[in-house]
Design a protein around this motif. Structure first.
Motif, mmCIF file in Angstrom:
data_model
loop_
_atom_site.group_PDB
_atom_site.id
_atom_site.type_symbol
_atom_site.label_atom_id
_atom_site.label_comp_id
_atom_site.label_asym_id
_atom_site.label_seq_id
_atom_site.Cartn_x
_atom_site.Cartn_y
_atom_site.Cartn_z
ATOM 1 N N PHE A 96 0.472 -0.894 0.602
ATOM 2 C CA PHE A 96 -0.231 0.581 -0.205
ATOM 3 C C PHE A 96 0.966 1.162 0.186
ATOM 4 O O PHE A 96 2.334 1.697 0.479
ATOM 5 N N ARG A 97 0.203 2.562 -0.183
ATOM 6 C CA ARG A 97 0.720 3.636 -0.579
ATOM 7 C C ARG A 97 0.051 4.693 -0.177
ATOM 8 O O ARG A 97 -1.103 4.606 -0.495
ATOM 9 N N THR A 141 0.192 4.982 10.009
ATOM 10 C CA THR A 141 0.926 3.837 10.011
ATOM 11 C C THR A 141 0.350 2.574 11.643
ATOM 12 O O THR A 141 0.528 2.279 12.192
ATOM 13 N N ILE A 142 0.672 3.576 13.366
ATOM 14 C CA ILE A 142 0.577 3.859 14.048
ATOM 15 C C ILE A 142 -1.442 3.317 14.366
ATOM 16 O O ILE A 142 -1.595 2.427 15.170
ATOM 17 N N GLN A 143 -1.820 4.400 13.723
ATOM 18 C CA GLN A 143 -3.651 3.913 13.503
ATOM 19 C C GLN A 143 -4.147 3.197 12.874
ATOM 20 O O GLN A 143 -5.426 2.421 13.090
ATOM 21 N N LEU A 153 -10.202 0.268 4.906
ATOM 22 C CA LEU A 153 -9.635 1.657 4.141
ATOM 23 C C LEU A 153 -9.605 1.794 3.241
ATOM 24 O O LEU A 153 -10.328 2.767 2.166
ATOM 25 N N GLY A 154 -9.042 1.153 2.205
ATOM 26 C CA GLY A 154 -9.366 0.640 0.352
ATOM 27 C C GLY A 154 -10.980 0.522 0.312
ATOM 28 O O GLY A 154 -11.373 1.391 -0.811
ATOM 29 N N GLU A 155 -11.652 0.144 0.828
ATOM 30 C CA GLU A 155 -13.569 -0.907 0.940
ATOM 31 C C GLU A 155 -13.867 0.616 1.136
ATOM 32 O O GLU A 155 -15.414 0.727 0.571
ATOM 33 N N SER A 156 -13.206 2.099 1.708
ATOM 34 C CA SER A 156 -14.501 3.077 1.898
ATOM 35 C C SER A 156 -13.660 3.871 0.782
ATOM 36 O O SER A 156 -14.497 5.250 1.019
ATOM 37 N N PHE A 165 -4.561 3.467 -3.784
ATOM 38 C CA PHE A 165 -3.858 3.251 -2.311
ATOM 39 C C PHE A 165 -3.236 1.968 -2.580
ATOM 40 O O PHE A 165 -1.897 1.720 -1.926
ATOM 41 N N TYR A 166 -3.761 1.212 -3.278
ATOM 42 C CA TYR A 166 -3.525 -0.279 -3.706
ATOM 43 C C TYR A 166 -1.615 -0.017 -4.005
ATOM 44 O O TYR A 166 -1.884 0.654 -5.663
ATOM 45 N N VAL A 167 -0.512 -0.736 -4.033
ATOM 46 C CA VAL A 167 0.124 -1.022 -5.416
ATOM 47 C C VAL A 167 0.024 -2.094 -6.469
ATOM 48 O O VAL A 167 -0.645 -2.668 -5.747
#
Length: 218
Positions: A96-97, A141-143, A153-156, A165-167
């Protein structure tokens, strides 16, 4: 006497914004902060345009996250079914990025892009902006620590944001994550295979089928 600003001077400045628990690494003229964890590797990358030996101009910060289990599965299929659609290197290709330039105000972003960093004084103009973005990347990255967090996150997101978002290849990573999270993936991959065949993307369709068979046997 003209100031000289090269990779060595840049490295000294980047050490000043390195987040706690991260190491500063480099490849050629690219620097990034890395952190190894049990399930994942995090890379925070400051972006800049280099004009060595004169100066550098910072343009933003992003974070990339590599989930070992996810990428191991993708690589297991890739080594036996190489495709020209993408390349995969185990423990180096991220999952992810996410960029963080957008957290800056328009005026701060303009300040970042217009400041030629050539010495300590010019670096300290942009240092608070870089720290703001690096801090946001680390906090992200902590959250969000698990594959479930990243999947949610991706589904939202809308489709364009999700693909960013996905590489790449996003759909194959989505299918693997579904499998790892015990979510239905078979129909999803079957649909992808159909689409690839319809567009005469035979090589990619073949990889997708190999991935489906691999996931079916896990």
């Amino acid at each position: 006497m003209e100031t000289v600003y090269n990779k060595e001077e840049l490295q000294v400045h980047l050490e000043l914004i390195k987040p706690a628990g991260y190491a500063l690494e480099s490849f050629e003229n690219e620097f990034y902060f890395t952190r190894q964890e049990a399930q994942r590797k995090i890379t925070v990358t400051p972006f800049y345009d280099e004009y060595f030996p004169h100066d550098a101009v910072f343009t933003g910060v992003s974070v990339s996250v590599l989930f070992y289990e996810l990428e191991q599965i993708l690589n297991n299929v890739y080594v036996n079914n190489p495709t020209t659609d993408f390349k995969h290197t185990l423990n180096k290709t991220n999952s992810f990025r996410k960029g963080f330039t957008s957290i800056l105000s328009a005026s701060d972003y303009e300040k970042l892009k217009s400041t030629k960093v050539s010495d300590d004084s010019s670096f300290y103009i942009v240092k608070p902006l870089l720290e703001q973005m690096v801090s946001a990347a680390v906090n992200f990255t902590i959250q969000n620590q698990t594959l479930q967090n990243f999947y949610n996150l991706g589904e939202s997101m809308n489709e364009d944001d999700q693909l960013n978002f996905y590489v790449h290849p996003a759909s194959f990573r989505m299918a693997i994550i579904k499998k790892l999270l015990n979510l239905p993936y078979s129909t999803f991959l079957a649909h992808e295979i159909t689409l690839y065949n319809q567009h005469n993307m035979v090589e990619v369709a073949s990889f997708a089928l190999a991935l489906k068979n691999h996931l079916d046997n896990l």
